[in-house]
Write a protein that holds these residues in place. Structure first.
Motif, PDB file in Angstrom:
ATOM      1  N   HIS A 113     -18.390   0.211   1.490  1.00 25.82           N
ATOM      2  CA  HIS A 113     -18.129  -0.815   0.485  1.00 25.82           C
ATOM      3  C   HIS A 113     -16.722  -0.591  -0.060  1.00 25.82           C
ATOM      4  CE1 HIS A 113     -22.430  -1.795   0.498  1.00 25.82           C
ATOM      5  NE2 HIS A 113     -22.646  -0.485   0.488  1.00 25.82           N
ATOM      6  N   CYS A 114     -15.915  -1.649  -0.092  1.00 20.06           N
ATOM      7  CA  CYS A 114     -14.539  -1.557  -0.576  1.00 20.06           C
ATOM      8  C   CYS A 114     -14.362  -2.530  -1.732  1.00 20.06           C
ATOM      9  CB  CYS A 114     -13.555  -1.886   0.547  1.00 20.06           C
ATOM     10  SG  CYS A 114     -13.688  -0.795   1.993  1.00 20.06           S
ATOM     11  N   ASN A 168      -4.908   3.159   1.639  1.00 19.79           N
ATOM     12  CA  ASN A 168      -5.252   2.538   2.928  1.00 19.79           C
ATOM     13  C   ASN A 168      -6.598   2.994   3.484  1.00 19.79           C
ATOM     14  OD1 ASN A 168      -4.772   5.077   4.021  1.00 19.79           O
ATOM     15  ND2 ASN A 168      -2.755   4.544   4.818  1.00 19.79           N
ATOM     16  N   GLY A 169      -7.298   3.855   2.750  1.00 21.81           N
ATOM     17  CA  GLY A 169      -8.629   4.274   3.167  1.00 21.81           C
ATOM     18  C   GLY A 169      -8.657   5.419   4.149  1.00 21.81           C
ATOM     19  N   VAL A 170      -7.542   6.154   4.266  1.00 19.80           N
ATOM     20  CA  VAL A 170      -7.496   7.229   5.257  1.00 19.80           C
ATOM     21  C   VAL A 170      -8.554   8.300   4.969  1.00 19.80           C
ATOM     22  CG1 VAL A 170      -5.645   8.456   4.001  1.00 19.80           C
ATOM     23  CG2 VAL A 170      -5.999   8.887   6.442  1.00 19.80           C
ATOM     24  N   VAL A 228      -7.345  -2.236  -0.988  1.00 16.89           N
ATOM     25  CA  VAL A 228      -8.768  -2.426  -0.700  1.00 16.89           C
ATOM     26  C   VAL A 228      -8.952  -3.124   0.636  1.00 16.89           C
ATOM     27  CG1 VAL A 228     -10.857  -3.635  -1.446  1.00 16.89           C
ATOM     28  CG2 VAL A 228      -9.468  -2.400  -3.114  1.00 16.89           C
ATOM     29  N   GLU A 229      -8.156  -4.145   0.904  1.00 19.75           N
ATOM     30  CA  GLU A 229      -8.274  -4.869   2.170  1.00 19.75           C
ATOM     31  C   GLU A 229      -7.842  -3.987   3.336  1.00 19.75           C
ATOM     32  OE1 GLU A 229      -9.619  -7.841   4.441  1.00 19.75           O
ATOM     33  OE2 GLU A 229      -9.759  -7.740   2.257  1.00 19.75           O
ATOM     34  N   SER A 230      -6.828  -3.143   3.126  1.00 21.74           N
ATOM     35  CA  SER A 230      -6.400  -2.209   4.179  1.00 21.74           C
ATOM     36  C   SER A 230      -7.495  -1.193   4.479  1.00 21.74           C
ATOM     37  CB  SER A 230      -5.118  -1.474   3.749  1.00 21.74           C
ATOM     38  OG  SER A 230      -4.050  -2.368   3.554  1.00 21.74           O
ATOM     39  N   ALA A 231      -8.116  -0.649   3.434  1.00 20.08           N
ATOM     40  CA  ALA A 231      -9.203   0.309   3.629  1.00 20.08           C
ATOM     41  C   ALA A 231     -10.356  -0.323   4.396  1.00 20.08           C
ATOM     42  CB  ALA A 231      -9.679   0.833   2.273  1.00 20.08           C
ATOM     43  N   VAL A 268       0.849  -1.197   0.000  1.00 18.62           N
ATOM     44  CA  VAL A 268       0.000   0.000   0.000  1.00 18.62           C
ATOM     45  C   VAL A 268       0.882   1.244   0.000  1.00 18.62           C
ATOM     46  CG1 VAL A 268      -1.802   1.260   1.203  1.00 18.62           C
ATOM     47  CG2 VAL A 268      -1.815  -1.231   1.199  1.00 18.62           C
ATOM     48  N   TYR A 269       0.548   2.189  -0.871  1.00 18.56           N
ATOM     49  CA  TYR A 269       1.311   3.436  -0.991  1.00 18.56           C
ATOM     50  C   TYR A 269       1.354   4.172   0.342  1.00 18.56           C
ATOM     51  CZ  TYR A 269       2.445   8.236  -2.307  1.00 18.56           C
ATOM     52  OH  TYR A 269       3.012   9.488  -2.371  1.00 18.56           O
ATOM     53  N   SER A 270       2.526   4.752   0.634  1.00 18.19           N
ATOM     54  CA  SER A 270       2.723   5.510   1.867  1.00 18.19           C
ATOM     55  C   SER A 270       2.292   4.685   3.074  1.00 18.19           C
ATOM     56  CB  SER A 270       1.943   6.836   1.810  1.00 18.19           C
ATOM     57  OG  SER A 270       2.344   7.709   2.846  1.00 18.19           O
ATOM     58  N   GLY A 271       2.875   3.492   3.180  1.00 20.34           N
ATOM     59  CA  GLY A 271       2.424   2.525   4.164  1.00 20.34           C
ATOM     60  C   GLY A 271       3.014   2.658   5.541  1.00 20.34           C
ATOM     61  N   GLU A 272       3.880   3.637   5.780  1.00 17.94           N
ATOM     62  CA  GLU A 272       4.514   3.769   7.086  1.00 17.94           C
ATOM     63  C   GLU A 272       4.263   5.123   7.732  1.00 17.94           C
ATOM     64  OE1 GLU A 272       8.556   2.865   6.217  1.00 17.94           O
ATOM     65  OE2 GLU A 272       8.216   0.710   6.063  1.00 17.94           O
TER      66      GLU A 272
END
Length: 376
Positions: A285-286, A241-243, A267-270, A208-212
């Motif tokens: 819904h994701c 990540n759905g932020v 999608v799973e992170s969101a 996931v982009y920008s994951g840290e």
């Protein structure tokens, strides 16, 4: 733009996905050719089970499906669609598809992979391979020679096993490895960190982009999201990540939110972050998709978007344009698209061309980013 990959008196006609008029980018690279040549020279008996990781647009899977059973593992919805299209266009044998969230298949004879740019994702994949593969199964990876650093090889050695490299060919190099490290190292599926000023904790899968940490663009648009009961149905397009989905849900308790990304891990992170920070709700819904393909017209009144400006390793603005066009299609009359981008990208010009000069305004701007609002 070259579309025919010809090797060993065989030709595949390959396209990126979605197929575009006047495409300037090729659907494979020299790394794909190097891997194909190396596998052909191995002289494998027919009917081997080959796992292909991180295929670009299906060149490897299409080629190998002629003689072998192929399982393509990818985190990209678009890559899977490209592969299915290229398989059909070239009358190739079918292959099996798995997402990066699924376990590496058992009974594998060979693994080949394009090395991802993201070292967190590479580490995850190597750990999964080490956990599953017998030590005699070769793992053959490729990347541009300049991108294969000593740190890259150390990751292979630490998380997978014995590793060596090939000579360079067309500026690419192979990494040849075995799953025989002394012990498998467990890698946590999520990286977890908090955004205290917005009262949220985020979990991020490896790709996931920008994951840290929170990227600067997301941090800026978080301060400018709408609040209240003005909107009923919203889309977070390219949700990562759905932020933004989480913040929209916190600010708008009655808002129905659809989070869309082409990365299965995103999608799973969101989905997980909405559950953790807002709670389980039928209004969330994701989905994994190519932008907003197949979504109903004139059915949403808000789309928020932080567009990427690259596809795989190629810098391009066509994804942003597709996002803008798709957003206009799904928005109802009076619906609004909220976009953030680097100031130099000129999104205002594209949006005014699409929505009309008087229907695009600046919401906020800082030294690096601009937030634009386009009304249908």
């Amino acid at each position: 733009m070259k579309t025919d990959l010809t090797l060993y008196d065989r030709t595949l006609t390959l396209f990126r996905y979605p197929k575009r008029n006047n495409e300037t980018l090729q659907a494979w690279d020299a790394g794909d050719e190097y891997l194909i040549q190396h596998v052909e020279e191995m002289g494998l008996p027919q009917g081997q089970h080959i796992v292909v990781l991180n295929d670009n647009f299906g060149a490897l899977s299409c080629w190998l499906s002629d003689k072998h059973h192929v399982t393509m593992v990818s985190d990209s919805f678009i890559v899977q669609q490209a592969t299915q299209t290229n398989l059909a266009d070239n009358d190739c044998n079918p292959v099996s598809f798995a997402t990066s969230l699924e376990a590496i298949p058992a009974n594998v004879d060979l693994v080949i992979m394009q090395i991802p740019r993201n070292n967190r994702y590479l580490t995850w994949q190597l750990a999964q391979l080490r956990k599953t593969l017998p030590s005699h199964v070769p793992v053959i990876a490729v990347n541009k020679a300049k991108e294969i650093h000593s740190s890259t090889l150390k990751l292979f050695e630490k998380y997978l096993g014995e590793t060596k490299t090939s000579l360079a060919w067309k500026k690419h190099r192979l990494v040849l490895s075995q799953a025989n490290s002394p012990q498998a190292i467990e890698v946590e599926p999520f990286t977890v960190w908090s955004v205290d000023e917005h009262n949220m904790t985020l979990k991020n899968h490896a790709n996931v982009y920008s994951g840290e940490s929170l990227d600067q663009g997301a941090r800026f648009i978080l301060q400018n999201l709408p609040t209240g009961d003005t909107y009923k149905h919203a889309i977070d397009l390219g949700c990562g990540n759905g932020v933004l989905s989480v913040k929209l849900a916190q600010l708008n308790p009655k808002l129905n939110i659809t989070s869309v990304d082409e990365s299965f891990m995103a999608v799973e992170s969101a989905k997980q972050n909405l559950l953790d920070n807002v709670g389980n709700s039928e209004r969330f819904h994701c989905i994994a998709n190519n932008c907003l393909d197949g979504m109903p017209a004139a059915s949403y009144d808000l789309v928020v978007c932080n567009p990427p400006f690259h596809q795989q390793q190629a810098v391009t603005d066509h994804i942003a344009w597709q996002m803008f066009c798709d957003a206009k299609h799904v928005l109802s009359t009076g619906g609004q698209l909220l976009v953030i981008g680097n100031r130099h990208l000129g999104y205002d010009i594209k949006l005014k061309r699409l929505f009309g000069q008087s229907n695009v305004s600046v919401v906020s701007v800082n030294k690096k980013f601009v937030i634009l609002q386009a009304t249908k």
